[in-house]
Design an enzyme around this catalytic site. Structure first.
Site, PDB file in Angstrom:
ATOM      1  N   ARG A 156      -7.736 -15.061   0.380  1.00 18.15           N
ATOM      2  CA  ARG A 156      -8.566 -16.245   0.169  1.00 18.15           C
ATOM      3  C   ARG A 156      -7.882 -17.213  -0.809  1.00 18.15           C
ATOM      4  O   ARG A 156      -7.778 -18.405  -0.560  1.00 18.15           O
ATOM      5  CB  ARG A 156      -9.945 -15.828  -0.346  1.00 18.15           C
ATOM      6  CG  ARG A 156     -10.961 -16.903  -0.433  1.00 18.15           C
ATOM      7  CD  ARG A 156     -12.393 -16.414  -0.705  1.00 18.15           C
ATOM      8  NE  ARG A 156     -12.544 -15.136  -1.379  1.00 18.15           N
ATOM      9  CZ  ARG A 156     -12.719 -13.949  -0.766  1.00 18.15           C
ATOM     10  NH1 ARG A 156     -12.760 -13.871   0.544  1.00 18.15           N
ATOM     11  NH2 ARG A 156     -12.862 -12.838  -1.464  1.00 18.15           N
ATOM     12  N   HIS A 171       0.853  -1.184   0.000  1.00 18.23           N
ATOM     13  CA  HIS A 171       0.000   0.000   0.000  1.00 18.23           C
ATOM     14  C   HIS A 171       0.893   1.240   0.000  1.00 18.23           C
ATOM     15  O   HIS A 171       2.070   1.169   0.383  1.00 18.23           O
ATOM     16  CB  HIS A 171      -0.909   0.013   1.230  1.00 18.23           C
ATOM     17  CG  HIS A 171      -2.110  -0.877   1.101  1.00 18.23           C
ATOM     18  ND1 HIS A 171      -2.852  -1.248   2.191  1.00 18.23           N
ATOM     19  CD2 HIS A 171      -2.710  -1.452   0.022  1.00 18.23           C
ATOM     20  CE1 HIS A 171      -3.852  -2.011   1.793  1.00 18.23           C
ATOM     21  NE2 HIS A 171      -3.780  -2.153   0.486  1.00 18.23           N
ATOM     22  N   ASP A 227      -1.540  -1.495   4.765  1.00 19.73           N
ATOM     23  CA  ASP A 227      -1.735  -0.415   5.733  1.00 19.73           C
ATOM     24  C   ASP A 227      -3.159  -0.528   6.262  1.00 19.73           C
ATOM     25  O   ASP A 227      -4.100  -0.050   5.631  1.00 19.73           O
ATOM     26  CB  ASP A 227      -1.512   0.943   5.070  1.00 19.73           C
ATOM     27  CG  ASP A 227      -1.657   2.089   6.044  1.00 19.73           C
ATOM     28  OD1 ASP A 227      -1.963   1.838   7.234  1.00 19.73           O
ATOM     29  OD2 ASP A 227      -1.463   3.238   5.635  1.00 19.73           O
ATOM     30  N   GLY A 271      -1.749  -1.821  -8.608  1.00 18.60           N
ATOM     31  CA  GLY A 271      -2.831  -2.438  -7.846  1.00 18.60           C
ATOM     32  C   GLY A 271      -4.222  -1.935  -8.213  1.00 18.60           C
ATOM     33  O   GLY A 271      -5.133  -2.739  -8.416  1.00 18.60           O
ATOM     34  N   ASP A 313      -7.178  -4.558  -2.488  1.00 14.85           N
ATOM     35  CA  ASP A 313      -7.813  -5.175  -1.324  1.00 14.85           C
ATOM     36  C   ASP A 313      -7.182  -6.549  -1.109  1.00 14.85           C
ATOM     37  O   ASP A 313      -7.035  -7.325  -2.047  1.00 14.85           O
ATOM     38  CB  ASP A 313      -9.311  -5.305  -1.566  1.00 14.85           C
ATOM     39  CG  ASP A 313     -10.025  -5.993  -0.421  1.00 14.85           C
ATOM     40  OD1 ASP A 313      -9.564  -5.882   0.731  1.00 14.85           O
ATOM     41  OD2 ASP A 313     -11.042  -6.652  -0.686  1.00 14.85           O
ATOM     42  N   HIS A 316      -8.346   3.409  -3.606  1.00 13.99           N
ATOM     43  CA  HIS A 316      -7.727   2.976  -4.858  1.00 13.99           C
ATOM     44  C   HIS A 316      -6.707   1.858  -4.672  1.00 13.99           C
ATOM     45  O   HIS A 316      -6.246   1.273  -5.640  1.00 13.99           O
ATOM     46  CB  HIS A 316      -7.044   4.170  -5.557  1.00 13.99           C
ATOM     47  CG  HIS A 316      -5.812   4.643  -4.844  1.00 13.99           C
ATOM     48  ND1 HIS A 316      -5.873   5.514  -3.778  1.00 13.99           N
ATOM     49  CD2 HIS A 316      -4.502   4.349  -5.032  1.00 13.99           C
ATOM     50  CE1 HIS A 316      -4.644   5.744  -3.343  1.00 13.99           C
ATOM     51  NE2 HIS A 316      -3.785   5.049  -4.086  1.00 13.99           N
ATOM     52  N   ASP A 328      -2.913  -6.723  -8.476  1.00 11.73           N
ATOM     53  CA  ASP A 328      -3.101  -7.729  -7.430  1.00 11.73           C
ATOM     54  C   ASP A 328      -3.871  -8.929  -7.971  1.00 11.73           C
ATOM     55  O   ASP A 328      -3.610 -10.072  -7.601  1.00 11.73           O
ATOM     56  CB  ASP A 328      -3.780  -7.134  -6.202  1.00 11.73           C
ATOM     57  CG  ASP A 328      -5.110  -6.482  -6.508  1.00 11.73           C
ATOM     58  OD1 ASP A 328      -5.258  -5.849  -7.576  1.00 11.73           O
ATOM     59  OD2 ASP A 328      -6.028  -6.577  -5.672  1.00 11.73           O
TER      60      ASP A 328
END
Length: 131
Positions: A97, A9, A81, A56, A91, A88, A61
Site C-alpha cells: 500500500r 520470507h 512465499d 521482519g 506481511d 511470524h 518491514d
C-alpha cells in the site's frame, strides 16, 4: 545513489541469495538495506554491504516502509512465499500500500525483482551520463 531494500520470507531466502549473487555487480553500486536475517545472509553469502534493519517479525518491514514514506528508497524486492508464509513473517499488505501511494516499485517474485534491479541500474546509468 540508488537505494534498494531486500526482504525475503524464510522459504525464499535462498532465492534471494541466488538473485543477489547473479546481480552482485549491479547491486554493488546500490545502497542496500534489508531486514535482519535476510541482510545477514546476503552479507555472508555475497560480497555486498547491507544496512540491516530489525528482523521482519519485530518491525524491519515497517522500518523499510518508513524509508519509502521519507523518500529514501528507489525500489524494494520482497520475495514473498504466498503458499507457506509463516505467521511470524512480514506481511506485504501494508508495504504494498505504501509503495503504491509513493510510486515506489515493489517486486514480489524473482523475475519481477530482476526487472526492478535492471531498471534501477539503467536509471542510475542515465543519471550518471546526464551529470
Amino acid at each position: 545513489m540508488t537505494r534498494v531494500a531486500l526482504i525475503a520470507h524464510d522459504d525464499k531466502k535462498s532465492t534471494m541469495i541466488d538473485l543477489v549473487q547473479e546481480y552482485e555487480a549491479v547491486l554493488s553500486s546500490f545502497d542496500l538495506v534489508a531486514t535482519g536475517t535476510t541482510g545477514q545472509r546476503i552479507m555472508a553469502e555475497a560480497d555486498l554491504d547491507v544496512e540491516r534493519k530489525e528482523s521482519g517479525p519485530v518491525g524491519g518491514d515497517t522500518q523499510i516502509g518508513a524509508e519509502v514514506v521519507e523518500g529514501r528508497l528507489d525500489g524494494i524486492v520482497f520475495l514473498q512465499d504466498p503458499m507457506t508464509a509463516q505467521p511470524h513473517e512480514p506481511d506485504i499488505g501494508a508495504l504494498m500500500r505504501i509503495c503504491n501511494v509513493h510510486d515506489v516499485p515493489l517486486a514480489t517474485c524473482r523475475s519481477a525483482g530482476e526487472y526492478v534491479v535492471r531498471g534501477l541500474a539503467r536509471d542510475e546509468e542515465t543519471r550518471r551520463q546526464s551529470a
